[in-house]
Design a protein around this motif. Structure first.
Motif, mmCIF file in Angstrom:
data_model
loop_
_atom_site.group_PDB
_atom_site.id
_atom_site.type_symbol
_atom_site.label_atom_id
_atom_site.label_comp_id
_atom_site.label_asym_id
_atom_site.label_seq_id
_atom_site.Cartn_x
_atom_site.Cartn_y
_atom_site.Cartn_z
ATOM 1 N N SER A 6 -6.114 45.289 9.829
ATOM 2 C CA SER A 6 -6.781 45.070 11.111
ATOM 3 C C SER A 6 -8.202 45.621 11.085
ATOM 4 C CB SER A 6 -6.002 45.746 12.243
ATOM 5 O OG SER A 6 -4.782 45.103 12.442
ATOM 6 N N ARG A 7 -8.382 46.764 10.475
ATOM 7 C CA ARG A 7 -9.715 47.365 10.389
ATOM 8 C C ARG A 7 -10.656 46.454 9.590
ATOM 9 N NH1 ARG A 7 -12.091 51.525 13.132
ATOM 10 N NH2 ARG A 7 -13.530 52.638 11.820
ATOM 11 N N PHE A 8 -10.163 45.930 8.465
ATOM 12 C CA PHE A 8 -10.953 45.000 7.661
ATOM 13 C C PHE A 8 -11.314 43.767 8.482
ATOM 14 C CE2 PHE A 8 -11.065 41.159 5.047
ATOM 15 C CZ PHE A 8 -12.128 41.452 4.216
ATOM 16 N N ALA A 9 -10.346 43.229 9.228
ATOM 17 C CA ALA A 9 -10.583 42.032 10.041
ATOM 18 C C ALA A 9 -11.640 42.309 11.105
ATOM 19 C CB ALA A 9 -9.282 41.560 10.679
ATOM 20 N N ILE A 10 -11.566 43.453 11.758
ATOM 21 C CA ILE A 10 -12.519 43.785 12.812
ATOM 22 C C ILE A 10 -13.929 43.952 12.248
ATOM 23 C CG2 ILE A 10 -13.196 45.598 14.448
ATOM 24 C CD1 ILE A 10 -10.159 45.898 15.056
ATOM 25 N N VAL A 11 -14.055 44.688 11.162
ATOM 26 C CA VAL A 11 -15.378 44.896 10.558
ATOM 27 C C VAL A 11 -15.947 43.563 10.061
ATOM 28 C CG1 VAL A 11 -16.616 46.010 8.651
ATOM 29 C CG2 VAL A 11 -14.974 47.321 10.013
ATOM 30 N N SER A 12 -15.114 42.747 9.441
ATOM 31 C CA SER A 12 -15.559 41.435 8.960
ATOM 32 C C SER A 12 -16.041 40.568 10.124
ATOM 33 C CB SER A 12 -14.426 40.716 8.233
ATOM 34 O OG SER A 12 -14.041 41.438 7.094
ATOM 35 N N LEU A 13 -15.286 40.568 11.213
ATOM 36 C CA LEU A 13 -15.674 39.782 12.380
ATOM 37 C C LEU A 13 -16.972 40.293 12.999
ATOM 38 C CD1 LEU A 13 -12.185 39.202 14.012
ATOM 39 C CD2 LEU A 13 -13.779 37.409 13.280
ATOM 40 N N LEU A 14 -17.161 41.594 13.021
ATOM 41 C CA LEU A 14 -18.409 42.147 13.562
ATOM 42 C C LEU A 14 -19.612 41.711 12.721
ATOM 43 C CD1 LEU A 14 -17.202 45.704 14.605
ATOM 44 C CD2 LEU A 14 -18.143 43.950 16.141
ATOM 45 N N VAL A 15 -19.447 41.729 11.407
ATOM 46 C CA VAL A 15 -20.535 41.293 10.516
ATOM 47 C C VAL A 15 -20.810 39.800 10.713
ATOM 48 C CG1 VAL A 15 -21.174 40.930 8.097
ATOM 49 C CG2 VAL A 15 -20.182 43.115 8.817
#
Length: 132
Positions: A6-15
């Protein structure tokens, strides 16, 4: 929120969403032509400003929602509200993927890949308990 996925998904989406916001800013500032966006349907500058303002506000709300979900900022919305917003964005991006596949311009058709990725990553966040 504890899972690495989930953390990876959130950071990826923010970028990715930051890149999308920069694209919309490029359209507003006329660095990029607005006929490549919105299915080529915009005919005037005033139409472009309205559509782009709405798009920028929606993308800012999406980033704000992700920042709360990822515990990057103090939650100003309840966790239930954040979850509902994520579901809304999931549906929007899923439908937008289909819309982009039928777009007039090839440039916009390629955005189907990006919107599918958005929907997929949001799905990882929404369904994290089922995936863990």
């Amino acid at each position: 929120m504890n899972t690495k996925q989930s953390r990876f998904a959130i950071v990826s989406l923010l970028v990715l969403n930051t890149a999308v916001l920069l694209f919309h800013i490029a359209i507003v500032t006329k660095i990029a032509p607005y006929n490549i966006a919105w299915g080529g349907s915009l005919k005037t500058d005033s139409e472009m400003y309205v559509f782009e303002a709405i798009s920028i506000l929606i993308n800012l709300l999406f980033s704000f929602t992700l920042l709360i979900k990822g515990n990057f900022i103090r939650p100003l919305l309840s966790s239930k509200t954040v979850q509902v917003l994520l579901w809304i964005f999931f549906v929007i991006y899923a439908l937008n993927t289909v819309g982009n596949l039928f777009a007039v311009t090839s440039f916009e058709k390629y955005f189907a890949i990006l919107t599918f990725l958005f929907a997929f990553l949001i799905g990882l966040i929404i369904f994290k308990k089922k995936l863990s």
